[in-house]
Write a protein that holds these residues in place. Sequence first.
Motif, PDB file in Angstrom:
ATOM      1  N   GLY A 304       3.902 -23.134  63.723  1.00 39.40           N
ATOM      2  CA  GLY A 304       3.888 -22.713  65.124  1.00 39.40           C
ATOM      3  C   GLY A 304       2.752 -21.783  65.478  1.00 39.40           C
ATOM      4  N   GLU A 305       3.094 -20.579  65.969  1.00 40.12           N
ATOM      5  CA  GLU A 305       2.105 -19.618  66.451  1.00 40.12           C
ATOM      6  C   GLU A 305       1.028 -19.332  65.415  1.00 40.12           C
ATOM      7  N   LYS A 308      -1.949 -21.690  65.677  1.00 43.52           N
ATOM      8  CA  LYS A 308      -2.698 -21.878  66.940  1.00 43.52           C
ATOM      9  C   LYS A 308      -4.209 -21.824  66.768  1.00 43.52           C
ATOM     10  N   TYR A 310      -5.927 -23.110  64.738  1.00 44.69           N
ATOM     11  CA  TYR A 310      -6.426 -24.330  64.105  1.00 44.69           C
ATOM     12  C   TYR A 310      -6.122 -25.580  64.935  1.00 44.69           C
ATOM     13  N   VAL A 311      -5.745 -25.367  66.204  1.00 40.01           N
ATOM     14  CA  VAL A 311      -5.474 -26.510  67.087  1.00 40.01           C
ATOM     15  C   VAL A 311      -6.718 -27.373  67.240  1.00 40.01           C
ATOM     16  N   LEU A 335       0.974 -30.958  66.635  1.00 43.87           N
ATOM     17  CA  LEU A 335       0.492 -30.221  67.802  1.00 43.87           C
ATOM     18  C   LEU A 335       1.632 -29.875  68.754  1.00 43.87           C
ATOM     19  N   ILE A 338       3.195 -26.620  68.033  1.00 43.81           N
ATOM     20  CA  ILE A 338       2.351 -25.424  68.096  1.00 43.81           C
ATOM     21  C   ILE A 338       2.224 -24.906  69.527  1.00 43.81           C
ATOM     22  N   GLU A 339       1.829 -25.773  70.447  1.00 47.42           N
ATOM     23  CA  GLU A 339       1.683 -25.349  71.840  1.00 47.42           C
ATOM     24  C   GLU A 339       1.560 -26.574  72.747  1.00 47.42           C
ATOM     25  N   ASN A 345      -7.348 -31.149  76.093  1.00 46.91           N
ATOM     26  CA  ASN A 345      -7.009 -31.591  74.744  1.00 46.91           C
ATOM     27  C   ASN A 345      -6.186 -32.876  74.715  1.00 46.91           C
TER      28      ASN A 345
END
Length: 942
Positions: A304-305, A308, A310-311, A335, A338-339, A345
Motif C-alpha cells: 500500500g502506502e 507509492k 514506486y507507482v 496498483l 496502492i492508490e 496513469n
Amino acid sequence: MTFFLSLPWVNAKETPKPKPQYWQINGILAALDDGHDKVKEYALDKLVEYDLKDLKSVGKKPEDVAQKAAKIFKDKTVDSTVRYGAASALGNLGEAAKPYVKDIADILKDKSVDSTVRASAAQALGNLGDAAKPYVKDILDFLKDPSVDKYVRDDATQALGNLGDAAKPYVKDILDFLKDHSVDSWVRSSAASALGNLGETAKPYIKDILDFLKDQSVDNLVRSNAAEALGNLGEVAKPYVKDIADILKDKTIDSFVRSGAASALGNLGEAAKPYVKDIADILKDKSVDSWVHRGAASALGNLGEAAKPYVKDILDFLKDKSVDSDVRYGAAVALGKIEQLNLNNVVVILDSIYYERQSEVAQWRFLTYFLASGTDEVKTLLTWLGRPKIIPDKLRHAEGVRTLEVFRQAWELSQELQLLRKDLAQQISEVAANKQIRWKAQDINLLQTHYSNLKKINSTQADTLQSVINNLEYRQWFLQARTTILIHAAFWLALIFAYPKFPQVQAIFFWNPWVRRILGVGYVGFLLTWFPPFRRKLFEPFKPSLLADAGLDNFHDQSYFPESKVKVPPSGDIQPITAALPSIQGQIILEGDSGLGKSMFLRHLLKTSQRIVVYLPAQKCHKGVIEAIQDKLHGQAQDAGFLKNLIYSGAIDICIDGLNEVTAETRAKICQFVESYFRGNIIMTTQPLEWTPPSTAKTYYLQPLEQQQIQEFLISRQPRLPQDAKIQGADYEKACTNYLTEVLNNQQAQEELDAVRRILSNPMDLTVVALMLSQGKQPNLFRLQEQQYNLMAAEYQQEWSQEFPLKRFSAAVYKMRLEDKQALPADEFHQVAMSLEDDKYKMVVSRQWQDEKGEAKKEWYFRHDKIMDFFLVQNFLGETDAAEGILVDRMGDPRFRGVYFLLATLLEIDAAKELREKLIQYAADTKDNTVSNTFVQLLRTR
C-alpha cells in the motif's frame, strides 16, 4: 488465467482484508454496467479482495449484493467461472450471506457440480466463519477423502484455515497433511496456506513452516505456499522477515518459492518496509522470471502506502509489452491496492487492452474502470476506446463536446502509447463527424486542436476534422450573417415604427439618400419602395399635409351626389361615376365643365381611400409634380430619386385638380410626369380645353345631371341646408317641385329652355338654387351668383352697418389669384369672411389648424371657383382703363377662364359681342379656342 487464479498461492487468504474505498467500489459497480459479461465476472472476483461487511459506509447495502451473488451461484446455467466469483463474493459478505450457507454447503456436497464451483463453495464456507461451524466436519471429510478432486480438497483446506477458532481442533490434522509427502502437493500447499491463515492458533508450528520453506527437497509449490503462510501469520512471523527477504533475493532459489517469499513480504506490512526497494528492483529486473515479477508486483500492491514511490516503476513495467501479459495484469492489480490512478496513469492501463487477446480484454477494461474509480472521464474513454462492445451512434451536442474534451486530455497523455493513440485518432474523427451532433461556433477551437494534433502525426483522420471545421465555419458565417441581418432588420423596423413620431428619424435615416443606401445595405430602400405596409408607414406622418389642399375637414359625404355619371372610354358607355371609378387605379383624366363636381368627386375618393394619396392643385405643380410633393413633405423628402421610385412603384396615389387653370407650360410638365410614371395611380381633373393629354391616361367625361336627376339633387341637399332655413322638410320638397315646373316650362323658347336645363344640370349652380329656395327666394338662373351676392350684401349691411366692400374685396381677390394664393386675406376682411361663411350662403368655407406654437389659426377659402370668379369679374367690369387693360391681358391666362364665361352674361350685349370678337381673334392666333367656344355658346343664349 483461470488455472492460475485457482492456484493456492494466488488464492491465499490475506489477513486482514482491506475495506473498499468509495472510489474502488464505484469502479466495480461501474464495471457491472459494461456490455461484456466477462467484465461482470471480474467485478465479482474483485469483491472478494475486500472486506464487504461494512458496505453501508460507502452507501451500499451488502444484502442486495449477497442476494444477487447467491442467485448467480445457484444458477446451473451460468458459466462455472462466474459462479466461482459469485461464491467468493458470498464468502466475503459475512452476515449478509448467512441465509445462503445451507445452499453453499449443498453445492459443496454435490459431486455432480463442477469441481471449480465446489471448490469455491468450500472457500465461501471457510470465509463465513461461525456461520459455517456446523459444516466444519464436512469440510474436513472432503480434505481427508483422496477420491475427492484435489482442487476441491485444496479449497477445503483453505476453508479450514479461514475458519479461525472453529478450526482449532483440526490444526494438527492440517499440519499432518503438510508433513505427509504422500499427499498431493496441491493439497499440501493448501495446508501450508491454511496454517498461515490461522494466526495465533498456528504459532506453535511457525518453526515447522519455516523448515518447509528452507527445505529444498520439498516440492516448490509447497515451499512457495509455506512462504506465503509465514506472511499471513503477521506479527508472529516478524522475526523471520529477513529469512524471507533473503529467499526472495536469492536467484538460485526456484522462482515459485521466490514468488511466494515476495508475497509473504507484501503481507507483513510495516515489518517489510525496509525491503520495499528490493522488491521494486526485482520488479524492474528483466532477467527475473515472470513468476517472481508477479510476486514482486503483488507484494508492492499489498504494501500500500509504502509502495507509492514506486507507482511510476510499476507503470513503466506495464508499458513494456515484452513482459508476460499475466504478469503485467498482476502489476496492474497491484496498483489498485496502492492508490487511485489519475487520467495521466490510467491511459497506460487502457493502452494494454490493445495488446491482449480478445478473451482478456474484459479484465483490462475492468481494471481501467477500477483503478480510476469509474470517473466520468474513464467512462467516456471506455465508451469509445479499448475495444468496446458497441460504439454510440446517437450523441447530443453536450455529449460530443464532453467526449472530445476527454479525448484532448487523453491525446496529450498518449504520446508513447501508439495503439491507443491510433484508436483515439479514429474515434476523434467518428465523434467529430457524427451527424447527430450540431457543432456550434464555440466548438471550433476544440475541433481545431484535434485537427492540429492529427495533422502533426500525418493521420488521414485530419481530413475529416478539416471538413467538419469548414462546414462549421460556413455555418457560423451564415449564422453570423443571419444574426447581423436580423439585428439590422430589427434596427430598421424600430426606426420604421419610430418614424411617424420623430422628424429627426425621418430626415436622417429615410429621406437622406446616403444614410439610407449605406446603412440600409440596399434592401431597405427596396422594401420601403415595394412593400405596401412600409410604403404606407413612410408617408403616414405627412398624410395631413398631403391632403391639406383638399379641404377634407369641410367635406361631408352628404354633400356629395353619387349619382353623377361619366362617359367611360373606350366604349363610350354612360355609368355612375362611383361605379366606373371606385378607386384611383391607373392613370385617369376626369374632364367636365365647371361646377359638375370634379373636385367634389376627388374629395369623395380621398375620404374613402385606404391608400396614401396626395392632393395637388394644378397650379402648385408649376415647378413639377415631384417638387410639389416634396413641398408637402415638410422638407424631409430631400431624395427626389427615392420619391420617384416610390411613386413609380405605386406607393402613393396622386390627385391633380384643375389642369385647365394652369399655363400650357405647367400642363406640359404634368403630362411629362404622368407619361414617365405610367405605373403610378394618378387622377387629373380639367375643364374642356385644347391640349394633348398624356398618352398613358384614359379620359372620362363627367356628364351634366340628367333631367330626372335634377330634382333628386335638389332634394338631396336638404340635410346640408341651414338649420334656420325658412323652408324645410316637405315644404322644401314642394318648393323644389314647383320651381322646377316653372323654370322648365315647355312654353318658353327652346334656346331659353336649353339654357335653363344647362344651368340646372350643373350641381354647383343647383346648390345655390337649393340655398335660395330654402330661404324662400326665387332663384334667377342667369344671375345666380349675383343674386346670391346681393342677398349676402344686404345682410352684411344690416349686420355690420356698412356696405359690403365689393370693389376693395374684389381687388384683393384679384391680387390673391395672381399670386396663386388660396386663403382669403382674413386680417383685412374678417367681417367679410364671416358673412360669406354664413350657412345661408356658404360662399366660403373655413379651415382651423394650429401653428408651430400651438396657437389656433383659421383660414377661409372660396367654396368653388365660380364664386371666386364672381368677385374677380368685378375687376373686369366698367369702362376704366384698368378694366379694359386686364380684359385683354388675362385673355390667355387659364386662371381667369371662368371670369370670361361670366362676362358673357354680365356685359352689355354690345360689349359682350365686342369681347367675343377679340376672343375669336385670340383663338385664331393661339390655336386655343376653349374659352372662345364656350363664350360664344353662352352669349348665344342671350
